[in-house]
Structure formats: structure tokens, C-alpha cells
Design a protein around this motif. Structure first.
Motif, PDB file in Angstrom:
ATOM      1  N   PRO A 152       0.807  -1.218   0.000  1.00  0.00           N
ATOM      2  CA  PRO A 152       0.000   0.000   0.000  1.00  0.00           C
ATOM      3  C   PRO A 152       0.842   1.271   0.000  1.00  0.00           C
ATOM      4  CG  PRO A 152       0.111  -0.879   2.207  1.00  0.00           C
ATOM      5  CD  PRO A 152       0.839  -1.862   1.320  1.00  0.00           C
ATOM      6  N   LEU A 153       0.309   2.285  -0.676  1.00  0.00           N
ATOM      7  CA  LEU A 153       0.924   3.607  -0.658  1.00  0.00           C
ATOM      8  C   LEU A 153       0.320   4.465   0.444  1.00  0.00           C
ATOM      9  CD1 LEU A 153       1.011   4.276  -4.512  1.00  0.00           C
ATOM     10  CD2 LEU A 153       2.635   3.011  -3.081  1.00  0.00           C
ATOM     11  N   TYR A 154      -0.849   4.059   0.930  1.00  0.00           N
ATOM     12  CA  TYR A 154      -1.493   4.639   2.108  1.00  0.00           C
ATOM     13  C   TYR A 154      -1.909   3.489   3.010  1.00  0.00           C
ATOM     14  CZ  TYR A 154      -1.804   8.956  -0.642  1.00  0.00           C
ATOM     15  OH  TYR A 154      -1.502  10.069  -1.402  1.00  0.00           O
ATOM     16  N   GLU A 155      -2.185   3.778   4.264  1.00  0.00           N
ATOM     17  CA  GLU A 155      -2.610   2.719   5.169  1.00  0.00           C
ATOM     18  C   GLU A 155      -3.763   1.937   4.558  1.00  0.00           C
ATOM     19  OE1 GLU A 155      -3.309   2.684   9.840  1.00  0.00           O
ATOM     20  OE2 GLU A 155      -5.067   3.461   8.777  1.00  0.00           O
ATOM     21  N   ASP A 156      -3.702   0.614   4.658  1.00  0.00           N
ATOM     22  CA  ASP A 156      -4.684  -0.242   4.001  1.00  0.00           C
ATOM     23  C   ASP A 156      -5.100  -1.365   4.950  1.00  0.00           C
ATOM     24  OD1 ASP A 156      -6.275  -1.730   2.337  1.00  0.00           O
ATOM     25  OD2 ASP A 156      -4.793  -1.959   0.747  1.00  0.00           O
ATOM     26  N   THR A 157      -6.375  -1.399   5.295  1.00  0.00           N
ATOM     27  CA  THR A 157      -6.912  -2.469   6.138  1.00  0.00           C
ATOM     28  C   THR A 157      -7.967  -3.278   5.389  1.00  0.00           C
ATOM     29  OG1 THR A 157      -8.599  -0.979   7.072  1.00  0.00           O
ATOM     30  CG2 THR A 157      -6.484  -1.125   8.237  1.00  0.00           C
ATOM     31  N   SER A 158      -7.923  -3.264   4.066  1.00  0.00           N
ATOM     32  CA  SER A 158      -8.977  -3.870   3.252  1.00  0.00           C
ATOM     33  C   SER A 158      -8.896  -5.382   3.166  1.00  0.00           C
ATOM     34  CB  SER A 158      -8.924  -3.291   1.831  1.00  0.00           C
ATOM     35  OG  SER A 158      -9.034  -1.898   1.834  1.00  0.00           O
ATOM     36  N   THR A 159      -7.705  -5.941   3.254  1.00  0.00           N
ATOM     37  CA  THR A 159      -7.512  -7.371   2.992  1.00  0.00           C
ATOM     38  C   THR A 159      -7.717  -8.198   4.260  1.00  0.00           C
ATOM     39  OG1 THR A 159      -5.925  -6.864   1.240  1.00  0.00           O
ATOM     40  CG2 THR A 159      -5.927  -9.114   2.104  1.00  0.00           C
ATOM     41  N   TRP A 160      -8.518  -9.245   4.122  1.00  0.00           N
ATOM     42  CA  TRP A 160      -8.720 -10.237   5.182  1.00  0.00           C
ATOM     43  C   TRP A 160      -8.221 -11.585   4.667  1.00  0.00           C
ATOM     44  CZ3 TRP A 160     -11.781  -9.525   9.863  1.00  0.00           C
ATOM     45  CH2 TRP A 160     -12.208  -8.214  10.051  1.00  0.00           C
ATOM     46  N   VAL A 214      -8.277 -13.101   9.760  1.00  0.00           N
ATOM     47  CA  VAL A 214      -7.549 -11.978  10.344  1.00  0.00           C
ATOM     48  C   VAL A 214      -7.544 -10.830   9.341  1.00  0.00           C
ATOM     49  CG1 VAL A 214      -6.076 -13.436  11.787  1.00  0.00           C
ATOM     50  CG2 VAL A 214      -5.310 -12.808   9.496  1.00  0.00           C
ATOM     51  N   GLN A 215      -7.580  -9.621   9.861  1.00  0.00           N
ATOM     52  CA  GLN A 215      -7.526  -8.424   9.032  1.00  0.00           C
ATOM     53  C   GLN A 215      -6.079  -7.963   8.945  1.00  0.00           C
ATOM     54  OE1 GLN A 215      -9.739  -5.112  10.638  1.00  0.00           O
ATOM     55  NE2 GLN A 215      -9.986  -4.143   8.634  1.00  0.00           N
ATOM     56  N   LEU A 216      -5.571  -7.829   7.724  1.00  0.00           N
ATOM     57  CA  LEU A 216      -4.197  -7.375   7.542  1.00  0.00           C
ATOM     58  C   LEU A 216      -4.158  -5.853   7.638  1.00  0.00           C
ATOM     59  CD1 LEU A 216      -2.862  -9.620   4.624  1.00  0.00           C
ATOM     60  CD2 LEU A 216      -3.144 -10.144   7.062  1.00  0.00           C
ATOM     61  N   VAL A 217      -3.417  -5.354   8.601  1.00  0.00           N
ATOM     62  CA  VAL A 217      -3.249  -3.910   8.778  1.00  0.00           C
ATOM     63  C   VAL A 217      -1.894  -3.531   8.193  1.00  0.00           C
ATOM     64  CG1 VAL A 217      -3.109  -2.001  10.414  1.00  0.00           C
ATOM     65  CG2 VAL A 217      -4.694  -3.898  10.830  1.00  0.00           C
ATOM     66  N   LEU A 218      -1.933  -2.846   7.050  1.00  0.00           N
ATOM     67  CA  LEU A 218      -0.718  -2.509   6.325  1.00  0.00           C
ATOM     68  C   LEU A 218      -0.499  -1.003   6.369  1.00  0.00           C
ATOM     69  CD1 LEU A 218      -1.253  -4.762   3.168  1.00  0.00           C
ATOM     70  CD2 LEU A 218      -0.010  -5.319   5.268  1.00  0.00           C
ATOM     71  N   ASN A 219       0.683  -0.608   6.800  1.00  0.00           N
ATOM     72  CA  ASN A 219       1.062   0.801   6.804  1.00  0.00           C
ATOM     73  C   ASN A 219       1.667   1.182   5.457  1.00  0.00           C
ATOM     74  OD1 ASN A 219       0.406   1.634   9.572  1.00  0.00           O
ATOM     75  ND2 ASN A 219       1.914   0.076  10.141  1.00  0.00           N
ATOM     76  N   PRO A 220       1.784   2.467   5.160  1.00  0.00           N
ATOM     77  CA  PRO A 220       2.343   2.875   3.868  1.00  0.00           C
ATOM     78  C   PRO A 220       3.718   2.244   3.623  1.00  0.00           C
ATOM     79  CG  PRO A 220       1.393   4.764   4.974  1.00  0.00           C
ATOM     80  CD  PRO A 220       1.348   3.635   5.955  1.00  0.00           C
TER      81      PRO A 220
END
Length: 280
Positions: A152-160, A214-220
Motif C-alpha cells: 500500500p501507498l497509504y494505510e490499508d486495512t482492506s484485505t482479510w 484476520v484483518q491485515l493492517v498494512l502501513n504505507p
């Protein structure tokens, strides 16, 4: 190697099916990628409509986008070596011009169905005739196949994601119950029966209902590598900026498989019969 990958990381990737390498994109490249991704988002909305969630194959839009930052992403110092540590020496990050980017929708929330690539995109009779469970088990256990990338180029919590599901030939009854509990049409509210907030919470509850998810919390700039034969989905809301580079780590064996069986892949409309399908 620039990015440290431990033996524990390697074992966890094999058993869980995903691993996140933090902050692989340097600030200067992040600036360039965000600039071109913003142009790509407007292009995607224009070409595919305001609810589209991806633009694929950058090479098709080379006259409108500067591909240099995307090419620089795939050649980040040490990145391919880190991917190879997690997978094998056969792997290469797919060239940028054959990759894509994922976006948030412009107007309304929606979620994809829970699915497992590639199995959930082919018809069961054709799968059993030309591949079969025994060969599929070999593929699931072979790290040369189905390694997908989100960065991600911005924080992304979309993927489970459901850890460990990438290795199962057959789904559990509980997983299939969740899968069969709704349709893509309902998750997109194609009949406009819900408010945006109702639809957002409906999609969220659907994400949470899959056992073990689980929800993947990805930072930029984080780099998520995952076996996309595991259960996964994307859940989208228009108020959160999403610009996530989306590609694969590929091998000669994976390319050969894709070339041989590409004809089996069906559009969503053609494979809707899978809502009456046998567990895969």
C-alpha cells in the motif's frame, strides 16, 4: 540482504500463508508512486466506472502514466532477495508493466466474496477433468505457485485472510457456510436496498464471520506476500484512500501452469453456479 527474513518468518509463511515486510518503499519513491497512482485512480474511474477497485497491466496505459516509479518499485534494493528467502530462488517480483493497483471505490462501500484463487474461478467439472484434487494438493504444497503481493501507498486495512487455509484441498463445512451465506450482488447492494452505513456494516460482519479470519493492517510501504490459494477478500469503503500496488512473485512453473490452464478461468457471471458448488 537489505530486509531481514528469519527462519521463523520462513516457517510462518509456509504454515500461515502470509508475511508482512515493513516499510520497503523509501520516502522519495513513495512520493513518486503516489503521484502516478493518483493519475491511475482517475484513469480507472474513467475507464471502468466509479466503483472499480483495480487497474491492471500498466503497460496498457503507458501513454497516460509514467511507469518509471512502478519499475523502480520492483527493483528496490534487496526486495527480490527477501521474497526469495520466503519462497525460493526461482521467484521474481513480476515486472511493473504487467502489474496493477487496487483502489477504494468512489461512491459506496462493497466487499468481494470470500474466495480462493485460482480454484474458485473455474468450473468444478472442468477442474476435476483437467487438474483434479491430487494435482491440486501438490500445487498447494509447492511454494512455486500462487504467491501474491499487496504493497500500500497509504494505510490499508482492506484485505482479510484465513491463515493456514492455503494448504487445504477441501474447505471446512463452516467455511462453506460463510461462503454460501451471500452473493457478490448482495455485497455490492446492486438493488440499492441499503444505506451506505448498512452496507458497510453488512460487509464488515461478513468479513468477520469467516472462521479464523484476520484483518491485515498494512502501513504505507509495507509489503504483504501471501499465498492466494488461501481464503481472502477485499473490503472497501470510499472514505478511506486506498492505493495499493498489486502483483505476484512468479516462477517458471507458475507461468507454465497459468499458460496451460488460463482457458479454464471464467468471469464471475459464468461461475456463479459455484453458489451451488461442492466444497473445493
Amino acid at each position: 540482504m537489505k530486509f531481514e527474513i528469519t527462519e521463523h518468518d520462513i516457517q510462518k509463511y509456509r504454515t500461515d500463508g502470509y508475511h508482512i515486510i515493513p516499510q520497503v518503499i523509501p520516502a522519495s519513491l513513495l512520493t513518486d508512486l503516489r503521484r502516478e497512482a493518483t493519475k491511475a485512480r482517475e484513469l480507472a474511474y474513467r475507464v471502468h466506472g466509479p466503483q472499480t477497485q483495480r487497474l491492471g497491466f500498466f503497460k496498457d496505459y503507458a501513454d497516460e502514466l509514467d511507469l518509471t516509479p512502478f519499475k523502480n518499485f520492483t527493483t528496490i534494493d534487496g526486495l527480490n532477495e527477501a521474497v526469495q528467502r520466503l519462497t525460493s530462488s526461482h521467484h521474481q517480483v513480476k515486472p511493473a508493466e504487467d502489474s496493477g493497483i487496487l483502489f477504494s471505490p468512489q461512491e459506496r462501500p462493497w466487499s468481494t466474496e470470500w474466495h480462493r484463487d485460482w480454484r474458485d474461478h473455474v468450473l468444478d467439472a472442468e477442474f476435476q477433468e483437467h487438474v483434479g484434487d491430487a494435482r491440486w494438493k501438490e500445487i498447494l504444497e509447492d511454494g512455486d505457485f500462487f504467491n501474491q503481493i499487496n504493497c500500500p501507498l497509504y494505510e490499508d486495512t482492506s484485505t482479510w485472510y484465513v491463515p493456514g487455509s492455503h494448504l487445504r484441498v477441501h474447505n471446512t463445512d463452516e467455511e462453506m457456510a460463510v461462503y454460501l451465506s451471500t452473493t457478490q450482488e448482495a455485497l455490492m447492494d446492486e438493488d440499492n436496498q441499503k444505506t451506505d452505513e448498512e452496507l458497510e456494516l453488512t460487509c464488515l460482519r461478513y468479513c468477520q464471520s469467516m472462521p479464523g479470519a484476520v484483518q491485515l493492517v498494512l502501513n504505507p510501504g509495507d509489503f504483504a506476500l501471501y499465498r492466494n490459494t488461501g481464503w481472502h477478500l477485499g473490503n472497501y469503503v470510499p472514505y478511506r484512500t486506498r492505493m495499493t500496488l498489486h502483483t505476484h512473485a512468479i516462477t517458471p512453473a507458475f507461468k507454465e501452469f497459468g499458460d496451460k490452464y488460463r482457458w479454464m478461468l471464467k468471469p464471475r457471471e459464468a461461475s456463479i453456479e459455484r453458489h451451488g458448488k461442492l466444497a473445493s
